[in-house]
Scaffold this motif. Structure first.
Motif, PDB file in Angstrom:
ATOM      1  N   MET A   1      -3.083  -4.012   1.804  1.00 31.92           N
ATOM      2  CA  MET A   1      -2.468  -3.483   0.593  1.00 31.92           C
ATOM      3  C   MET A   1      -3.106  -4.140  -0.631  1.00 31.92           C
ATOM      4  O   MET A   1      -3.345  -5.339  -0.622  1.00 31.92           O
ATOM      5  N   ASP A   2      -3.401  -3.338  -1.659  1.00 34.69           N
ATOM      6  CA  ASP A   2      -4.076  -3.922  -2.822  1.00 34.69           C
ATOM      7  C   ASP A   2      -3.111  -4.738  -3.679  1.00 34.69           C
ATOM      8  O   ASP A   2      -1.893  -4.700  -3.504  1.00 34.69           O
ATOM      9  N   GLU A   3      -3.706  -5.493  -4.607  1.00 36.82           N
ATOM     10  CA  GLU A   3      -2.949  -6.442  -5.426  1.00 36.82           C
ATOM     11  C   GLU A   3      -1.871  -5.764  -6.266  1.00 36.82           C
ATOM     12  O   GLU A   3      -0.751  -6.261  -6.389  1.00 36.82           O
ATOM     13  N   GLU A   4      -2.211  -4.578  -6.846  1.00 29.55           N
ATOM     14  CA  GLU A   4      -1.231  -3.893  -7.688  1.00 29.55           C
ATOM     15  C   GLU A   4      -0.020  -3.446  -6.875  1.00 29.55           C
ATOM     16  O   GLU A   4       1.117  -3.613  -7.314  1.00 29.55           O
ATOM     17  N   LYS A   5      -0.268  -2.879  -5.692  1.00 27.00           N
ATOM     18  CA  LYS A   5       0.858  -2.426  -4.863  1.00 27.00           C
ATOM     19  C   LYS A   5       1.749  -3.607  -4.468  1.00 27.00           C
ATOM     20  O   LYS A   5       2.976  -3.489  -4.449  1.00 27.00           O
ATOM     21  N   THR A   6       1.120  -4.733  -4.157  1.00 25.47           N
ATOM     22  CA  THR A   6       1.888  -5.933  -3.816  1.00 25.47           C
ATOM     23  C   THR A   6       2.762  -6.342  -4.998  1.00 25.47           C
ATOM     24  O   THR A   6       3.944  -6.658  -4.852  1.00 25.47           O
TER      25      THR A   6
END
Length: 200
Positions: A1-6
């Motif tokens: 999962m990418d940083e923004e979604k996290t």
């Protein structure tokens, strides 16, 4: 999962720090959309804050599989359109160099003064022409040409169908083009007759 979604998931679970990161990431595009829609720096700042507040309050409704930028700009655009409909605002420029805080401005020190004056005149003319569009058409034009949003993104942002967006963009471009040509013709006529009636 990418940083923004996290970051979004953490914000949805109540992390103020994660939401602050999202605000820092998107404060410029949100402010710029508000400024181009409303045209007054103070109103744009208030609208940007209100847009982030509404996003925070509705974060639990955000679908993680949807573009966060599109979702956030949708909240922003609708808030600005509502503001414009509730209150007739004064004439304004939709460009960053008139009334925007300094941190949002490009460095124009190398610009030739004559070229800058011509651009300034053109901006003022375009400002007047954009006022002739409906609030939704203006939002569509701003999203397309200032935010480089695709027709699909504009449709999602403004809750329209893609075909409605295409039709609005076509109609708005045609209206702006006709008004621009009309203005150019008037200016050319005025330059040919600087002292009034050609009979004298």
């Amino acid at each position: 999962m990418d940083e923004e979604k996290t970051c979004i998931l953490q914000a949805q679970q109540g992390s103020d720090e994660a939401f602050t990161q999202l605000v820092e990431t998107y404060q410029r595009p949100v402010y710029n959309l508000c400024y181009r829609m409303l045209g007054v720096a103070d109103l744009a700042e208030d609208a940007a804050q209100e847009s982030f507040l509404r996003a925070y309050q509705n974060l639990h409704r955000y679908d993680i599989n949807r573009s966060f930028a599109t979702w956030l700009l949708s909240i922003t655009a609708h808030y600005c359109i509502d503001k414009l409909r509730r209150k007739k605002l004064p004439t304004f420029s939709l460009h960053d160099d008139e009334g925007a805080p300094r941190e949002y401005l490009p460095d124009n020190r190398a610009t030739h003064p004559e070229k800058a004056a011509v651009r300034s005149d053109q901006r003022e003319e375009m400002q007047g022409l954009l006022q002739s569009l409906s609030d939704t058409d203006r939002a569509a034009i701003i999203l397309r040409y200032w935010h480089e949003a695709s027709e699909k993104e504009i449709a999602e942002t403004l809750d329209l169908s893609v075909s409605a967006v295409k039709s609005r963009l076509f109609r708005a471009r045609r209206t702006l083009g006709e008004l621009w040509q009309e203005k150019e013709s008037e200016q050319a006529l005025a330059e040919r007759m600087p002292y009034g009636s050609p009979a004298f």
